[in-house]
Design an enzyme around this catalytic site. Structure first.
Site, mmCIF file in Angstrom:
data_model
loop_
_atom_site.group_PDB
_atom_site.id
_atom_site.type_symbol
_atom_site.label_atom_id
_atom_site.label_comp_id
_atom_site.label_asym_id
_atom_site.label_seq_id
_atom_site.Cartn_x
_atom_site.Cartn_y
_atom_site.Cartn_z
ATOM 1 N N CYS A 1 -7.403 -9.335 23.098
ATOM 2 C CA CYS A 1 -7.039 -8.517 22.241
ATOM 3 C C CYS A 1 -5.703 -7.682 22.477
ATOM 4 O O CYS A 1 -5.287 -6.928 21.553
ATOM 5 C CB CYS A 1 -8.303 -7.661 21.494
ATOM 6 S SG CYS A 1 -8.758 -6.355 22.671
ATOM 7 N N CYS B 1 -0.740 6.863 6.222
ATOM 8 C CA CYS B 1 -1.591 6.068 7.239
ATOM 9 C C CYS B 1 -1.362 5.556 8.299
ATOM 10 O O CYS B 1 0.004 4.804 8.179
ATOM 11 C CB CYS B 1 -2.558 5.237 6.446
ATOM 12 S SG CYS B 1 -3.696 4.266 7.021
ATOM 13 N N TYR C 1 -18.609 -10.175 29.064
ATOM 14 C CA TYR C 1 -18.507 -9.268 28.161
ATOM 15 C C TYR C 1 -18.815 -9.857 26.966
ATOM 16 O O TYR C 1 -18.085 -9.930 25.841
ATOM 17 C CB TYR C 1 -16.799 -8.622 27.933
ATOM 18 C CG TYR C 1 -16.333 -8.405 29.192
ATOM 19 C CD1 TYR C 1 -16.371 -6.862 29.848
ATOM 20 C CD2 TYR C 1 -15.573 -9.049 30.165
ATOM 21 C CE1 TYR C 1 -15.818 -6.360 30.721
ATOM 22 C CE2 TYR C 1 -15.078 -8.847 31.349
ATOM 23 C CZ TYR C 1 -15.421 -7.403 31.611
ATOM 24 O OH TYR C 1 -14.464 -6.834 32.954
ATOM 25 N N CYS D 1 0.824 -1.039 -0.010
ATOM 26 C CA CYS D 1 0.006 -0.037 -0.170
ATOM 27 C C CYS D 1 0.849 1.318 -0.040
ATOM 28 O O CYS D 1 1.901 1.306 0.732
ATOM 29 C CB CYS D 1 -0.800 -0.049 1.238
ATOM 30 S SG CYS D 1 -1.828 1.433 1.464
#
Length: 406
Positions: free
Chosen positions: A360, A79, A264, A71
């Site tokens: 995560c 980015c 959760y 990219c």
């Protein structure tokens, strides 16, 4: 050193957050867009007490694992979404495994031998490194152009295409190259569901306006179809939901008649899988605080009478005894900050035989692991998955059980 100063340096070890560590005259430098062993020209982007941040703007001696980012926006000053596009695919997995291992030792209190016994590694998911992201939220700049944010910045970089976005999202007339402008929006949210739904939502002043597609999207996971509001949380990698469910079931082995908690729990992905295993004689309690998640869980799990959905914050449900033992299996899937010591203590007090911790963030997992270990529990198994290719993020599923680590 000062901001915008350029300095030659040799890069050392991998650090969390998509950085590597270097030192210049005793000063710690966290460098992005670099690899261990490289000699680079780095430009300082932030100066803090005790360390600085920098971007590798030129590579003077490249490491063998360096590749050309596919990219054009995955470069310094552009980015900030993809941290590792300059790293070969296999090396990205090793990079993430090294970060997990370091956090298990530094924050979780494990030693090298324990990490070796766990076999810390990160597995790739099917589908490759590009075109996987099924939910993309674009920011909008002052000119109404959609784009993505620079690293650690609110500055919007208008882009022509996001290569990690799902192909159906890449084809949407959302970005400046299509002539699209969003003068009234602060963000544009896009969705390409696993069951073929494609939607676009404009976000402004806390309000969401559906621009294209259905208000509710369909997802397929855990042998079920799910109906969700377009803005609801769902895993962004198409293979993530089934991968995580498979890991949780394999590690905990729920049995008919057992009681389980899904903490959760969101829309109920793990609760549904647990309910199938414990059967009509068992019981599953899902706890979720977000209103849209609670509504989605109650709708999607309505055919499972052994599931109870509790609308509450997990720590409050535990501390106020809205949720009490005995319980056999707990699935713990907290937000990025982790569960926290209070939640961990309350889970241990309920006496489950197994906890599947879905994480995560390796640092938060390490901190909570330390609490479990201080309470006499051990990390019996660990799975790592590359749910977010090209980025520094990694997903973990750990099996925690009571007992002496010896």
């Amino acid at each position: 050193m000062e901001e915008a100063e350029r300095v030659e340096l040799t890069v050392a070890a991998i650090a969390p957050g998509g950085h590597c560590v270097a030192r210049v005259a005793g000063q710690v430098v966290f460098v992005r867009h670099a690899l261990p062993g490289e000699r680079v020209l780095a430009e300082v982007t932030e100066v803090h007490r005790g360390f600085v941040r920098a971007d590798a703007v030129a590579v003077l001696e490249a490491a063998p694992d360096r590749v050309t980012p596919p990219c054009p926006y995955a470069r310094p000053g552009r980015c900030g979404g993809c941290d590792l596009q300059h790293v070969a695919p296999d090396a990205q997995l090793r990079w993430k495994a090294a970060v997990v291992r370091e956090q298990l030792i530094r924050l979780g209190g494990l030693d090298e031998a324990a990490c070796d016994a766990l076999g810390v590694r990160v597995e790739a998911l099917p589908g490759g490194q590009l075109g996987w992201r099924s939910r993309v939220r674009y920011a909008v700049d002052a000119a109404g152009r959609a784009g993505l944010l620079k690293h650690r910045s609110h500055e919007v970089v208008p882009i022509d295409r996001c290569l990690i976005a799902h192909p159906a999202i890449q084809e949407l007339p959302v970005l400046p190259a299509t002539g699209a402008r969003w003068p009234q929006a602060e963000a544009v949210q896009t969705v390409a569901s696993s069951d073929g739904d494609v939607a676009v939502v404009a976000v402004a002043a806390g309000r969401t306006d559906l621009v294209r597609g259905p208000e509710r999207v369909r997802e397929r996971a855990a042998d079920r179809q799910w109906q969700l509001p377009v803005s609801s949380f769902w895993q962004v990698h198409p293979a993530a939901a089934d991968t995580l469910v498979g890991a949780v079931l394999e590690l905990t082995g729920p049995r008919p008649g057992e009681r389980a908690w899904d903490l959760y729990g969101g829309a109920g992905l793990f609760a549904a899988a647990l309910a199938e295993r414990v059967g009509s004689g068992g019981r599953v309690t899902l706890v979720e605080s977000a209103g849209d998640g609670v509504a989605a869980a109650r709708e999607n799990l309505g055919d499972l009478p052994q599931v109870e959905v509790v609308s509450a914050r997990v720590e409050r449900a535990l501390s106020r005894r809205r949720l009490t033992g005995p319980v056999d299996v707990v699935v713990l899937d907290p937000p990025r900050a982790g569960a926290g010591a209070g939640v961990v203590r309350d889970i241990v007090a309920a006496g489950p035989r197994a906890v599947a911790y879905v994480a995560c963030d390796p640092a938060a997992f390490g901190r909570d692991l330390r609490v479990f270990r201080d309470l006499g529990w051990r990390l019996a198994a660990l799975r790592g998955y590359d749910l977010f290719p090209m980025t520094q993020h990694v997903e973990l599923v750990g099996l925690l059980v009571p007992g002496d680590e010896r």
